[in-house]
Write a protein that holds these residues in place. Structure first.
Motif, PDB file in Angstrom:
ATOM      1  N   MET A 165      43.865  16.211  38.375  1.00  0.00           N
ATOM      2  CA  MET A 165      42.535  16.475  38.920  1.00  0.00           C
ATOM      3  C   MET A 165      42.548  17.832  39.617  1.00  0.00           C
ATOM      4  SD  MET A 165      40.285  14.261  41.692  1.00  0.00           S
ATOM      5  CE  MET A 165      41.509  14.397  43.006  1.00  0.00           C
ATOM      6  N   LYS A 166      41.598  18.678  39.228  1.00  0.00           N
ATOM      7  CA  LYS A 166      41.480  19.986  39.873  1.00  0.00           C
ATOM      8  C   LYS A 166      40.607  19.837  41.110  1.00  0.00           C
ATOM      9  CE  LYS A 166      40.538  24.858  38.945  1.00  0.00           C
ATOM     10  NZ  LYS A 166      40.003  25.846  37.985  1.00  0.00           N
ATOM     11  N   TYR A 167      41.180  20.052  42.270  1.00  0.00           N
ATOM     12  CA  TYR A 167      40.457  19.800  43.509  1.00  0.00           C
ATOM     13  C   TYR A 167      40.743  20.900  44.522  1.00  0.00           C
ATOM     14  CZ  TYR A 167      44.847  18.400  45.670  1.00  0.00           C
ATOM     15  OH  TYR A 167      46.130  18.409  46.171  1.00  0.00           O
ATOM     16  N   LYS A 168      39.926  20.914  45.542  1.00  0.00           N
ATOM     17  CA  LYS A 168      40.075  21.866  46.642  1.00  0.00           C
ATOM     18  C   LYS A 168      39.727  21.156  47.943  1.00  0.00           C
ATOM     19  CE  LYS A 168      38.306  26.093  46.320  1.00  0.00           C
ATOM     20  NZ  LYS A 168      37.295  27.202  46.327  1.00  0.00           N
ATOM     21  N   ILE A 169      40.470  21.506  49.009  1.00  0.00           N
ATOM     22  CA  ILE A 169      40.165  21.011  50.349  1.00  0.00           C
ATOM     23  C   ILE A 169      39.644  22.187  51.172  1.00  0.00           C
ATOM     24  CG2 ILE A 169      41.119  20.001  52.459  1.00  0.00           C
ATOM     25  CD1 ILE A 169      43.221  18.617  50.644  1.00  0.00           C
ATOM     26  N   VAL A 170      38.470  22.013  51.729  1.00  0.00           N
ATOM     27  CA  VAL A 170      37.824  23.046  52.542  1.00  0.00           C
ATOM     28  C   VAL A 170      37.717  22.520  53.976  1.00  0.00           C
ATOM     29  CG1 VAL A 170      35.682  24.354  52.921  1.00  0.00           C
ATOM     30  CG2 VAL A 170      36.529  23.971  50.580  1.00  0.00           C
ATOM     31  N   GLY A 171      37.991  23.371  54.933  1.00  0.00           N
ATOM     32  CA  GLY A 171      37.834  22.985  56.335  1.00  0.00           C
ATOM     33  C   GLY A 171      37.191  24.099  57.130  1.00  0.00           C
ATOM     34  N   ASP A 172      36.555  23.750  58.226  1.00  0.00           N
ATOM     35  CA  ASP A 172      36.094  24.795  59.139  1.00  0.00           C
ATOM     36  C   ASP A 172      37.285  25.261  59.979  1.00  0.00           C
ATOM     37  OD1 ASP A 172      36.352  23.064  61.435  1.00  0.00           O
ATOM     38  OD2 ASP A 172      34.402  22.201  60.974  1.00  0.00           O
ATOM     39  N   SER A 173      37.065  26.237  60.841  1.00  0.00           N
ATOM     40  CA  SER A 173      38.213  26.844  61.516  1.00  0.00           C
ATOM     41  C   SER A 173      38.704  26.053  62.719  1.00  0.00           C
ATOM     42  CB  SER A 173      37.902  28.290  61.935  1.00  0.00           C
ATOM     43  OG  SER A 173      36.752  28.347  62.754  1.00  0.00           O
ATOM     44  N   CYS A 174      38.177  24.845  62.921  1.00  0.00           N
ATOM     45  CA  CYS A 174      38.789  23.943  63.900  1.00  0.00           C
ATOM     46  C   CYS A 174      39.828  23.050  63.222  1.00  0.00           C
ATOM     47  CB  CYS A 174      37.722  23.100  64.583  1.00  0.00           C
ATOM     48  SG  CYS A 174      38.231  22.455  66.183  1.00  0.00           S
ATOM     49  N   PHE A 175      40.034  23.235  61.945  1.00  0.00           N
ATOM     50  CA  PHE A 175      41.081  22.571  61.159  1.00  0.00           C
ATOM     51  C   PHE A 175      42.376  23.319  61.473  1.00  0.00           C
ATOM     52  CE2 PHE A 175      41.732  20.397  56.835  1.00  0.00           C
ATOM     53  CZ  PHE A 175      43.097  20.589  56.772  1.00  0.00           C
ATOM     54  N   ASP A 176      43.065  22.881  62.540  1.00  0.00           N
ATOM     55  CA  ASP A 176      44.251  23.600  62.996  1.00  0.00           C
ATOM     56  C   ASP A 176      45.406  23.390  62.028  1.00  0.00           C
ATOM     57  OD1 ASP A 176      43.037  24.722  65.227  1.00  0.00           O
ATOM     58  OD2 ASP A 176      43.516  23.016  66.512  1.00  0.00           O
ATOM     59  N   ARG A 177      46.256  24.423  61.910  1.00  0.00           N
ATOM     60  CA  ARG A 177      47.248  24.406  60.841  1.00  0.00           C
ATOM     61  C   ARG A 177      48.620  24.843  61.332  1.00  0.00           C
ATOM     62  NH1 ARG A 177      43.505  28.186  59.856  1.00  0.00           N
ATOM     63  NH2 ARG A 177      44.785  29.419  58.476  1.00  0.00           N
ATOM     64  N   SER A 178      49.570  24.683  60.437  1.00  0.00           N
ATOM     65  CA  SER A 178      50.934  25.180  60.605  1.00  0.00           C
ATOM     66  C   SER A 178      51.343  25.732  59.248  1.00  0.00           C
ATOM     67  CB  SER A 178      51.864  24.035  61.015  1.00  0.00           C
ATOM     68  OG  SER A 178      51.910  23.052  59.980  1.00  0.00           O
ATOM     69  N   ALA A 179      52.533  26.313  59.174  1.00  0.00           N
ATOM     70  CA  ALA A 179      53.021  26.800  57.878  1.00  0.00           C
ATOM     71  C   ALA A 179      53.120  25.654  56.876  1.00  0.00           C
ATOM     72  CB  ALA A 179      54.376  27.481  58.065  1.00  0.00           C
ATOM     73  N   TYR A 180      53.547  24.490  57.356  1.00  0.00           N
ATOM     74  CA  TYR A 180      53.669  23.321  56.478  1.00  0.00           C
ATOM     75  C   TYR A 180      52.298  22.890  55.943  1.00  0.00           C
ATOM     76  CZ  TYR A 180      53.811  18.343  55.328  1.00  0.00           C
ATOM     77  OH  TYR A 180      53.639  17.128  54.709  1.00  0.00           O
ATOM     78  N   ILE A 181      51.295  22.835  56.796  1.00  0.00           N
ATOM     79  CA  ILE A 181      49.956  22.436  56.363  1.00  0.00           C
ATOM     80  C   ILE A 181      49.384  23.457  55.391  1.00  0.00           C
ATOM     81  CG2 ILE A 181      47.576  22.093  57.139  1.00  0.00           C
ATOM     82  CD1 ILE A 181      49.411  19.712  57.704  1.00  0.00           C
ATOM     83  N   ASP A 182      49.576  24.744  55.681  1.00  0.00           N
ATOM     84  CA  ASP A 182      49.077  25.776  54.767  1.00  0.00           C
ATOM     85  C   ASP A 182      49.719  25.653  53.385  1.00  0.00           C
ATOM     86  OD1 ASP A 182      47.220  27.007  56.404  1.00  0.00           O
ATOM     87  OD2 ASP A 182      48.653  28.439  57.228  1.00  0.00           O
ATOM     88  N   GLU A 183      50.996  25.335  53.348  1.00  0.00           N
ATOM     89  CA  GLU A 183      51.709  25.244  52.070  1.00  0.00           C
ATOM     90  C   GLU A 183      51.396  23.950  51.329  1.00  0.00           C
ATOM     91  OE1 GLU A 183      56.305  25.176  50.346  1.00  0.00           O
ATOM     92  OE2 GLU A 183      55.913  25.745  52.430  1.00  0.00           O
ATOM     93  N   TYR A 184      51.326  22.831  52.054  1.00  0.00           N
ATOM     94  CA  TYR A 184      51.173  21.525  51.406  1.00  0.00           C
ATOM     95  C   TYR A 184      49.706  21.161  51.162  1.00  0.00           C
ATOM     96  CZ  TYR A 184      51.611  16.494  50.550  1.00  0.00           C
ATOM     97  OH  TYR A 184      51.529  15.238  49.998  1.00  0.00           O
ATOM     98  N   VAL A 185      48.852  21.318  52.167  1.00  0.00           N
ATOM     99  CA  VAL A 185      47.438  20.945  52.032  1.00  0.00           C
ATOM    100  C   VAL A 185      46.623  22.078  51.410  1.00  0.00           C
ATOM    101  CG1 VAL A 185      45.387  20.175  53.298  1.00  0.00           C
ATOM    102  CG2 VAL A 185      47.654  19.386  53.998  1.00  0.00           C
ATOM    103  N   LYS A 186      46.987  23.319  51.719  1.00  0.00           N
ATOM    104  CA  LYS A 186      46.315  24.511  51.199  1.00  0.00           C
ATOM    105  C   LYS A 186      44.803  24.499  51.474  1.00  0.00           C
ATOM    106  CE  LYS A 186      49.614  25.434  47.445  1.00  0.00           C
ATOM    107  NZ  LYS A 186      50.580  24.383  47.755  1.00  0.00           N
ATOM    108  N   PRO A 187      44.393  24.284  52.709  1.00  0.00           N
ATOM    109  CA  PRO A 187      42.946  24.265  52.975  1.00  0.00           C
ATOM    110  C   PRO A 187      42.338  25.655  52.876  1.00  0.00           C
ATOM    111  CG  PRO A 187      44.156  24.199  55.039  1.00  0.00           C
ATOM    112  CD  PRO A 187      45.184  24.122  53.950  1.00  0.00           C
ATOM    113  N   GLN A 188      41.143  25.726  52.340  1.00  0.00           N
ATOM    114  CA  GLN A 188      40.373  26.968  52.404  1.00  0.00           C
ATOM    115  C   GLN A 188      39.503  26.893  53.642  1.00  0.00           C
ATOM    116  OE1 GLN A 188      38.442  28.285  48.823  1.00  0.00           O
ATOM    117  NE2 GLN A 188      37.000  29.599  49.923  1.00  0.00           N
ATOM    118  N   ILE A 189      39.657  27.849  54.538  1.00  0.00           N
ATOM    119  CA  ILE A 189      39.011  27.787  55.844  1.00  0.00           C
ATOM    120  C   ILE A 189      37.727  28.615  55.858  1.00  0.00           C
ATOM    121  CG2 ILE A 189      39.263  28.261  58.300  1.00  0.00           C
ATOM    122  CD1 ILE A 189      40.990  25.925  57.244  1.00  0.00           C
ATOM    123  N   VAL A 190      36.666  27.986  56.341  1.00  0.00           N
ATOM    124  CA  VAL A 190      35.381  28.664  56.546  1.00  0.00           C
ATOM    125  C   VAL A 190      35.226  28.866  58.057  1.00  0.00           C
ATOM    126  CG1 VAL A 190      32.893  28.553  56.188  1.00  0.00           C
ATOM    127  CG2 VAL A 190      34.452  27.509  54.506  1.00  0.00           C
TER     128      VAL A 190
END
Length: 278
Positions: free
Chosen positions: A1-26
């Protein structure tokens, strides 16, 4: 399934989250006096802390536009969006309007917007949940049902090092805040099931507030073995690591992760603030 996860900028992250979840931040926008800042990768949280401390006025925040969200919905057949509580920000409404615009434009893209009913590390955990389900090839509508159920079961608690942020935001009177600071009152705050912020308890001193936070986690958490706990911190990594270690020692969560507060969390939690979601 081709999917994307989008979050606003209160979606706090770490290097692990950026690599594994790959959220696109608005990003949201932050205004401190006459200075307007986008809460994106160019924002320096330490500089934001300095600006807020030096300002006599409370910082203001503004939601992204529907057009900002609409652009983020491109490039995937299935788009899952995670936003700040609709009772705290207009971000959810902007994302929903962008969803309507996308659907009216045709193309058949599946878009669902999740109201986190919270913020910060709760958004992070919701994104993590979506990622885990999508990687198991769960159908989009089933992902929606499972994640909405997950959101309904979540808890968010946070402790503040100073009442200054609440004073400037107008959530408590200046007199009450000044008295609280003199008496070293440290509030333990929470998000209710509708996504409103409320005072859980007051503690005298940082250590008591920290200890009570750990106790409240144990009192409220269920099914720990199958849940991840997320900690977001505002420029207090050592405190976050100490909290993580105590939680691991006392409780049996599947995992405990730490993420870094970006601009919006910094605005409302203040330097030294800790947010936990589970």
């Amino acid at each position: 399934m081709k999917y994307k996860i989008v979050g606003d900028s209160c979606f706090d992250r770490s290097a692990y989250i950026d690599e594994y979840v790959k959220p696109q931040i608005v990003p949201l926008t932050i205004r401190v006096d006459e200075l307007e800042l986008r809460d994106d990768e160019r924002l320096d949280p330490l500089e934001l802390i300095r600006l807020i401390k030096e300002s006599k006025n409370g910082p203001k925040t503004a939601a992204p536009s529907p057009h900002d969200f609409l652009k983020s919905y491109e490039g995937a057949d299935n788009v899952f969006v995670v936003t700040l509580s609709s009772n705290l920000s207009g971000t959810y409404s902007s994302a929903m309007l962008a969803k309507t615009m996308k659907e009216e434009g045709g193309g058949g893209t599946f878009v669902h917007v999740f109201d986190s009913k919270s913020a910060t590390s709760a958004e992070t955990l919701i994104g993590l949940k979506i990622r885990e389900l999508a990687e198991r090839d769960v159908e989009p509508q089933e992902i929606v049902e499972q994640v909405e159920e997950y959101i309904g079961s979540m808890n968010t608690l946070f402790i503040l090092e100073s009442l200054d942020t609440l004073i400037k935001a107008g959530r408590i009177s200046r007199l009450a805040g000044l008295i609280g600071n003199v008496l070293s009152i440290k509030p333990v705050m929470g998000a209710d099931k509708e996504g409103n912020i409320y005072l859980v308890e007051k503690a005298r001193g940082s250590n008591r507030a920290f200890g009570r936070l750990v106790e409240l986690i144990g009192e409220r958490a269920v099914d720990m073995e199958n849940r991840v706990l997320g900690i977001s911190h505002v420029n207090c990594r050592e405190k976050a690591e100490r909290l993580r270690d105590e939680i691991r020692e006392k409780y049996s969560f599947r995992d405990v992760i730490i993420v870094e507060a970006r601009g919006i969390t910094t605005v409302y939690a203040g330097e030294g603030g800790i947010v936990v979601s589970f």
